[in-house]
Design an enzyme around this catalytic site. Structure first.
Site, PDB file in Angstrom:
ATOM      1  N   GLU A 273       0.828  -1.208   0.000  1.00  0.00           N
ATOM      2  CA  GLU A 273       0.000   0.000   0.000  1.00  0.00           C
ATOM      3  C   GLU A 273       0.864   1.261   0.000  1.00  0.00           C
ATOM      4  O   GLU A 273       0.548   2.250  -0.677  1.00  0.00           O
ATOM      5  CB  GLU A 273      -0.937  -0.004   1.207  1.00  0.00           C
ATOM      6  CG  GLU A 273      -1.921  -1.162   1.259  1.00  0.00           C
ATOM      7  CD  GLU A 273      -2.847  -1.188   0.057  1.00  0.00           C
ATOM      8  OE1 GLU A 273      -3.148  -0.115  -0.503  1.00  0.00           O
ATOM      9  OE2 GLU A 273      -3.269  -2.293  -0.346  1.00  0.00           O
ATOM     10  N   ASP A 354       3.802  -4.077  -5.705  1.00  0.00           N
ATOM     11  CA  ASP A 354       4.407  -5.348  -5.274  1.00  0.00           C
ATOM     12  C   ASP A 354       5.929  -5.282  -5.371  1.00  0.00           C
ATOM     13  O   ASP A 354       6.648  -5.779  -4.487  1.00  0.00           O
ATOM     14  CB  ASP A 354       3.888  -6.501  -6.145  1.00  0.00           C
ATOM     15  CG  ASP A 354       2.473  -6.924  -5.789  1.00  0.00           C
ATOM     16  OD1 ASP A 354       1.986  -6.509  -4.725  1.00  0.00           O
ATOM     17  OD2 ASP A 354       1.865  -7.668  -6.576  1.00  0.00           O
TER      18      ASP A 354
END
Length: 411
Positions: A273, A354
């Protein structure tokens, strides 16, 4: 001719979604890649398959019902008739349109309620996900309806007034107003909307908070607040997200996420995030939405004065409201074409987030977390590439694992 086009577009969109669902279901029967075989044992995989099959069948059935009813409403001229009835009750065109909108919003909520009930209390509960009580379900529906009424009527009221004052140039003021509301809502979402449905509490001092703060400090990320949301009162499924930006940004963790993952795995999810924030994805998405809204409103301004738009829906005089509805349906092919583009951009953002987590040394923990979250929510393991293109804003699990592993190998 306009009504015919609208109905054709609705049917084409329905058939496209039906086709995508069918080929995706067939694709899901292929052998599972080795990297994913440890996620489910044989019993869990049968449960996973049954869950997806049940959801797909219910989705197809409800989608078919929605399509048939919507086409019937359009073809019968019901919308125009309903607006005429509202006109008999109201003196002004604005009040007439607002009454129509309010009645339509309430009717739509009542219509969807049985489907939502089946999805929550028959499907989700059958597979052990639902924790929502009937009281909470009903209160949520009432709150959602009231919020929808408030924003729909406020936005349309502003657009109507701008149109009355500026004619076809209304789109400029409407664009500024809608953009300002969107930005304000995004900035204050955690303080305005979330508390209406859930309880937010600061993450208590402890090992998890220390680990999160340590990671944020190492990566020069200024934490403004870490909060826990009581998602478990509705579902066992887990999530985490950012909301707000600048001084209003907040990290929000579902209590179910904290319960299902280890500390390292939770920090890895938060790193993902934070990766979004580091790459300015929130600002980019907001800018994209504002730009898209501007293009939509400008294009609408070129056609909104055409009485054929409202007459196509059964109203024999120019109507801003019905013109808006007809126009939104006429651009269905454009939305279908733009869908794969926006999905592709969204998936790229997920890959970048990611990669950020993997570069921070948390790739192994992120993979472990993704596998747990997939298993705990019985999410699909195999997704057809065409379905991914048209329907998914996130990469598939195997695509994310491959991307993370490739990043780990290159470090």
């Amino acid at each position: 001719m306009i009504l015919t086009l609208i109905i054709i577009f609705i049917i084409v969109e329905y058939l496209l979604q039906l086709y995508l669902g069918i080929i995706n279901e067939r694709y899901s029967r292929n052998p599972i890649p080795n990297a994913l075989r440890s996620i489910y044992n044989n019993w869990e995989y049968r449960r996973h398959s049954l869950y997806l099959q049940t959801k797909r069948r219910f989705g197809r059935w409800s989608s078919a019902v929605d399509t048939v009813i919507f086409i019937a409403l359009l073809a019968s001229g019901f919308l125009g008739w309903a607006l005429s009835v509202c006109g008999l009750l109201c003196e002004s065109a604005l009040l007439r349109d607002l009454v129509f909108l309010a009645a339509g919003t309430i009717a739509a909520q009542i219509y969807t309620l049985p489907f939502e009930y089946i999805g929550t209390f028959r499907i989700e509960e059958r597979f052990g996900f639902n924790k929502c009580t009937l009281t909470t379900f009903i209160i949520d529906a009432i709150k959602s309806t009231l919020i929808s009424l408030l924003f729909t009527c406020a936005l349309y009221g502003a657009i109507f007034q701008y149109y009355e004052m500026a004619g076809s140039n209304f789109w400029i003021a409407a664009w500024i107003f809608i953009s300002a509301i969107s930005i304000l809502l995004n900035a204050t979402y955690a303080n305005t909307i979330i508390p209406l449905f859930n309880k937010l509490t600061p993450l208590q001092p402890g090992d998890l908070r220390t680990a999160i703060e340590s990671f944020a400090s190492r990566n020069n990320f200024a934490l403004k607040g870490i909060y826990v949301i009581d998602g478990s009162k509705r579902s066992t499924k887990a999530n985490a997200f950012f909301c707000g930006f600048g001084h209003t940004k907040k990290i929000i963790l579902y209590d179910t996420l904290i319960n299902q993952l280890t500390i390292d795995e939770t920090v890895a999810v938060l790193a993902h995030e934070i990766g979004h924030y580091k790459h300015h994805d929130i600002i980019k998405n907001m800018a994209s939405s504002v730009f898209t809204m501007g293009v939509y409103l400008f294009t609408l301004s070129l056609f909104v004065g055409n009485p054929e738009l409202s007459s196509a829906l059964g109203f024999n005089e120019p109507s801003l409201l019905l013109s808006l509805i007809a126009f939104s349906l006429l651009i269905t092919p454009i939305n279908i074409i733009l869908g794969p583009i926006t999905n592709s951009l969204s998936r790229r953002a997920e890959y970048r987030a990611d990669t950020f987590a993997a570069n921070a040394g948390l790739g192994k923990h992120l993979v472990s977390a993704l596998k747990k979250l997939t298993a705990n929510s019985l999410s699909p393991l195999l997704v057809h590439p065409i379905y991914v293109t048209f329907s998914l804003s996130h990469p598939t699990l195997i695509q994310r694992i491959d991307n993370i592993n490739n990043t780990n190998n290159s470090i």
